[in-house]
Design a protein around this motif. Sequence first.
Motif, PDB file in Angstrom:
ATOM      1  N   VAL A  80       0.838  -1.207   0.000  1.00 48.73           N
ATOM      2  CA  VAL A  80       0.000   0.000   0.000  1.00 48.73           C
ATOM      3  C   VAL A  80       0.868   1.251   0.000  1.00 48.73           C
ATOM      4  O   VAL A  80       0.612   2.210  -0.736  1.00 48.73           O
ATOM      5  N   ALA A  81       1.920   1.241   0.838  1.00 54.55           N
ATOM      6  CA  ALA A  81       2.823   2.396   0.893  1.00 54.55           C
ATOM      7  C   ALA A  81       3.521   2.605  -0.445  1.00 54.55           C
ATOM      8  O   ALA A  81       3.668   3.744  -0.917  1.00 54.55           O
TER       9      ALA A  81
ATOM     10  N   SER B 132       1.071   4.015  -2.883  1.00 55.93           N
ATOM     11  CA  SER B 132       0.779   5.412  -2.562  1.00 55.93           C
ATOM     12  C   SER B 132       1.895   6.323  -3.056  1.00 55.93           C
ATOM     13  O   SER B 132       1.646   7.430  -3.569  1.00 55.93           O
ATOM     14  N   TRP B 133       3.133   5.859  -2.909  1.00 51.25           N
ATOM     15  CA  TRP B 133       4.271   6.647  -3.397  1.00 51.25           C
ATOM     16  C   TRP B 133       4.219   6.794  -4.912  1.00 51.25           C
ATOM     17  O   TRP B 133       4.479   7.876  -5.456  1.00 51.25           O
TER      18      TRP B 133
ATOM     19  N   PHE C  36       1.548   6.686  -6.693  1.00 49.86           N
ATOM     20  CA  PHE C  36       0.431   7.579  -7.013  1.00 49.86           C
ATOM     21  C   PHE C  36       0.839   9.037  -6.823  1.00 49.86           C
ATOM     22  O   PHE C  36       0.472   9.919  -7.613  1.00 49.86           O
ATOM     23  N   ALA C  37       1.596   9.298  -5.768  1.00 48.70           N
ATOM     24  CA  ALA C  37       2.048  10.669  -5.518  1.00 48.70           C
ATOM     25  C   ALA C  37       2.965  11.162  -6.642  1.00 48.70           C
ATOM     26  O   ALA C  37       2.961  12.355  -6.987  1.00 48.70           O
TER      27      ALA C  37
ATOM     28  N   ILE D 164      -3.176   5.124  -9.785  1.00 50.54           N
ATOM     29  CA  ILE D 164      -3.266   4.061  -8.790  1.00 50.54           C
ATOM     30  C   ILE D 164      -3.009   2.720  -9.467  1.00 50.54           C
ATOM     31  O   ILE D 164      -3.674   2.361 -10.439  1.00 50.54           O
TER      32      ILE D 164
ATOM     33  N   TRP E 123      -9.764   4.862  -5.847  1.00 51.40           N
ATOM     34  CA  TRP E 123      -9.322   5.156  -4.484  1.00 51.40           C
ATOM     35  C   TRP E 123     -10.413   4.836  -3.468  1.00 51.40           C
ATOM     36  O   TRP E 123     -10.129   4.381  -2.358  1.00 51.40           O
TER      37      TRP E 123
ATOM     38  N   LYS F 144     -10.551   1.024  -3.108  1.00 58.44           N
ATOM     39  CA  LYS F 144      -9.483   0.491  -2.260  1.00 58.44           C
ATOM     40  C   LYS F 144      -9.895   0.488  -0.793  1.00 58.44           C
ATOM     41  O   LYS F 144      -9.595  -0.450  -0.046  1.00 58.44           O
TER      42      LYS F 144
END
Length: 452
Positions: free
Chosen positions: A287-288, A291-292, A294-295, A300, A323, A326
């Motif tokens: 997940v982390a 998320s990185w 996605f940033a 996603i 999102w 999820k």
Amino acid sequence: MENKLDLDERFYAGHRFDDGIGLAEFELAAKRLDAEEKAFLWATNTTSLLAPVIWFFGYQLHVDWTANDVQPDVLPLITTAFIIFSTFFSVMSINHVASSRRNRVFAERKIVLLRRSMGVRYGENSLVLPSWRLEGADNPFGLKLFSGYFSYSSFPVFLLLSFSALSIILLFDNIPLGEFSPNEFELIDPSQTAVVAGAVWFLIGTFIFRLSLREQNENLFLWGARVTSFLARIPLVSNVEYNLYRSKLEISEAARIGARTDIIIPFALSIEDQAFYSHRGINWRGVARASWQFARRRRISGGSSITQQCARTNFLAKLSPAWRRKIVEFALARWLESVLSKEEIIRIYLTTARFDPGIYGFHRAHRHFFPEEPEIDRAVSFILVERLGNIRSLFLAERIRQLLERLVSEGLMSVDDVKRVGLLYEQLINAQKIINNTTITPSDIVACFAKA
């Protein structure tokens, strides 16, 4: 390897009876249903009659207290004993009504199961014969244990709770609570305290009733997932229990046709979720990482555990926006981990996941991609699992090369297996089951390993 099976054979497999045995079982189930209906009717009528009686006695105690017709040192004890008795009686009555409802629904489901096993169904007449009633049900799970808060089966329970809560409101201020007596609270008016006590008891009784009518795999995690689904506006499938039932049957179906999972599971774990056996439904590292990404890229992708992917495939009725989906996946993953073992989850995932447009389950994907290959070996397993993350049917050369390098380093594949993978990809591209819109060919990937 498998002849096409209709829905009756697939989802009611093993429930075949001779005509005489089937009819005898049906008659027995009909008699049992008749008895359960009478028991349920008796329970609801008795509860409806006794509910006002409880309130009447509570009201009479309230009147006696107001009129000072009873000694002050006696009435609080009587009041306390009455409230304890009335709440205990209410709980017993709620459980009795719920138990009668459960027995009735189970008897109805058996009739539907017997009906379907003997080839009787009413699917096309669902508007005339509703599928949620016994008269027209084709699916046993269409007959729900809990039919709603405003259904006739819930009416006697709420009638009982209403009168019981009114009695508590009338008498609560008279309970001797010692130094914590409501009359000694400075900031809380006693009448408000009594109203709160009655409301709390009503909610507790409602929760007890709902808990008594939960399905086999229904628990607080699923209720939480439903709340999350509502808030996120990502609906779940209409009948979660039925979808879980069908998912488990897919495992039996794969075993019936001899599709082995012992070879493909290690590839699924290595490629899709290496931490599968160490997390509780959510791979927070994944997940982390997602998320990185996605940033950085505003897209996603990845990060879903096998449990989340299993939940997405089988229990979500809507998949976008991603999102919000999820968030619901997280809640569903915790539920799946609470009702299924790890082995069941990964087998359900492999037998229900999408491998190609319209192709669900590794046993069907095997026949689709490799009709001439009778067994699932390591090379076939790799290609099938690689297809799980490739929804566009493309030949992703760089991704395939990286995966092969890692699997060879882990000892799951040999160089000979890589060569066979290259040949199989060539066949799939020539058969146009996979599209290669790059200049890199499977042979180029194999050549990299040959040099090494």
